[in-house]
Write an enzyme that holds these catalytic residues in place. Structure first.
Site, mmCIF file in Angstrom:
data_model
loop_
_atom_site.group_PDB
_atom_site.id
_atom_site.type_symbol
_atom_site.label_atom_id
_atom_site.label_comp_id
_atom_site.label_asym_id
_atom_site.label_seq_id
_atom_site.Cartn_x
_atom_site.Cartn_y
_atom_site.Cartn_z
ATOM 1 C CE LYS A 120 -2.264 -1.041 3.804
ATOM 2 N NZ LYS A 120 -1.805 -2.384 4.199
ATOM 3 N NE ARG A 180 -4.508 -1.601 9.696
ATOM 4 C CZ ARG A 180 -3.462 -1.062 9.081
ATOM 5 N NH1 ARG A 180 -3.418 0.199 8.815
ATOM 6 N NH2 ARG A 180 -2.462 -1.824 8.722
HETATM 7 P P1 ADP Z 1 0.795 -2.297 7.626
HETATM 8 O O1 ADP Z 1 -0.273 -1.975 6.644
HETATM 9 O O2 ADP Z 1 2.098 -2.639 7.003
HETATM 10 O O3 ADP Z 1 0.392 -3.272 8.688
HETATM 11 P P2 ADP Z 1 0.682 0.430 8.746
HETATM 12 O O4 ADP Z 1 1.932 1.218 8.722
HETATM 13 O O5 ADP Z 1 -0.437 0.827 7.860
HETATM 14 O O6 ADP Z 1 1.144 -1.051 8.517
HETATM 15 O O7 ADP Z 1 0.115 0.387 10.249
HETATM 16 C C1 ADP Z 1 0.931 0.014 11.332
HETATM 17 C C2 ADP Z 1 0.112 -0.116 12.609
HETATM 18 O O8 ADP Z 1 -0.532 1.143 12.927
HETATM 19 C C3 ADP Z 1 -1.053 -1.112 12.570
HETATM 20 O O9 ADP Z 1 -0.603 -2.438 12.796
HETATM 21 C C4 ADP Z 1 -1.932 -0.569 13.698
HETATM 22 O O10 ADP Z 1 -1.409 -0.904 14.964
HETATM 23 C C5 ADP Z 1 -1.817 0.932 13.533
HETATM 24 N N1 ADP Z 1 -2.867 1.470 12.627
HETATM 25 C C6 ADP Z 1 -2.680 2.028 11.403
HETATM 26 N N2 ADP Z 1 -3.854 2.393 10.847
HETATM 27 C C7 ADP Z 1 -4.821 2.063 11.739
HETATM 28 C C8 ADP Z 1 -6.254 2.153 11.748
HETATM 29 N N3 ADP Z 1 -6.929 2.691 10.722
HETATM 30 N N4 ADP Z 1 -6.910 1.698 12.833
HETATM 31 C C9 ADP Z 1 -6.257 1.175 13.872
HETATM 32 N N5 ADP Z 1 -4.920 1.028 13.932
HETATM 33 C C10 ADP Z 1 -4.202 1.461 12.886
#
Ligand code: ADP
Ligand code: ZN
Length: 217
Positions: free
Chosen positions: A13, A88
Site C-alpha cells: 500500500k 481498518r
Molecule cells: P501495515 O499496513 O504494514 O500493517 P501500517 O503502517 O499501515 O502497517 O500500520 C501500522 C500499525 O498502525 C497497525 O498495525 C496498527 O497498529 C496501527 N494502525 C494504522 N492504521 C490504523 C487504523 N486505521 N486503525 C487502527 N490502527 C491502525
C-alpha cells in the site's frame, strides 16, 4: 480523486501510494506513518499508541478517527487523496461515509507467502518514511535512503510473531470492509502481485490504466 488503497499488511500500500501520489498529484494519508510520528513523542498519546502498534493490535477507533479528521482538514480544497491504512474496521468505514466521498477502492491482492517474506525483509527511512526491502527493493547505498539520505531501520512490528497478529487482524476485521463498499457500489480497481520480484512500476502502471478507464486518472 479520493481513493482508498486496500490490502493486507505488506501488500505494498505505502509503496504504491507514494508512487501514485507523484503521478496523480494527490495527497497520501498514511495512518501507520502518522502513528509512527505520534509514537516518537514522549506524550501520553504517544505511549498509548505505541502499546497497540508494537503488539500488532489496532489503535482504538476514537483515536484513529480523531487523527484522520485532523489530517483531512489539512488537504487543500479540490485536491484529492489516497487513504492508506484507513479504514481498518467496519466502524471506521461507516464513520468515513460521514466525512468524505470515496470514488474508488484500489485493492491489492497478494498471496500470504509473499507478504511474510516481504515484511521480514522490509526497511523504512527514519527520516521520510520511504519503504525499501533488503532483497527486492534495495536502496542504492546499503541502509541509506535514496530520496533523502536518511538512515533505514526495521519497524518494531515487522517481526514474525507480530506479523502473524497483523495478518490475522486483517483477515478478521479489515477484509470484511470490502463488502461494505461493494454494497455502496464504489468501483474497485484490482491489482494483483504474484511474484516477489515484481517491479512496483509495473503494478502502478496497471493501476493507472484502470483508473483511466474509470476517468479518474
Ligand atoms: P501495515 O499496513 O504494514 O500493517 P501500517 O503502517 O499501515 O502497517 O500500520 C501500522 C500499525 O498502525 C497497525 O498495525 C496498527 O497498529 C496501527 N494502525 C494504522 N492504521 C490504523 C487504523 N486505521 N486503525 C487502527 N490502527 C491502525
Ligand atoms: Zn528518506
Amino acid at each position: 480523486m479520493n481513493a482508498i488503497i486496500f490490502g493486507a499488511p505488506g501488500s505494498g500500500k505505502g509503496t504504491y501510494a507514494s508512487r501514485l501520489q507523484a503521478k496523480l498529484g494527490v495527497d497520501v494519508i498514511a495512518m501507520g506513518d502518522i502513528f509512527r510520528e505520534i509514537m516518537k513523542e514522549d506524550t501520553a498519546l504517544g505511549r498509548k499508541v505505541k502499546g497497540y502498534v508494537e503488539k500488532g493490535l489496532l489503535v482504538p477507533d476514537e483515536i484513529v478517527v480523531d487523527v484522520l479528521k485532523h489530517r483531512l482538514a489539512k488537504i487543500p480544497k479540490g485536491k484529492g487523496f489516497i487513504l492508506d491504512g484507513y479504514p481498518r474496521t467496519l466502524e471506521q468505514a461507516k464513520i468515513l461515509g460521514g466525512i468524505a466521498k470515496i470514488d474508488v477502492i484500489i485493492l491489492l491482492m497478494v498471496p500470504d507467502w509473499i507478504i511474510i517474506e516481504r515484511l521480514s525483509t522490509r526497511r523504512i527511512c527514519k527520516n521520510c518514511g520511504a519503504v525499501y526491502n533488503i532483497r527486492f527493493l534495495k536502496p542504492k547505498v546499503e541502509n541509506v535512503c535514496d530520496k533523502c539520505g536518511g538512515p533505514l531501520y526495521q519497524r518494531s512490528d515487522d517481526t514474525p510473531e507480530v506479523i502473524k497478529n497483523r495478518i490475522q487482524i486483517y483477515e478478521e476485521q479489515t477484509k470484511p470492509i470490502l463488502q461494505f463498499f461493494e454494497k455502496l457500489k464504489v468501483p474497485f480497481v484490482v491489482a494483483r502481485c504474484d511474484a516477489l520480484d515484481m517491479p512496483p512500476e509495473k503494478v502502478v502502471d496497471a493501476i493507472l490504466r484502470d483508473l483511466g478507464k474509470l476517468k479518474l486518472a
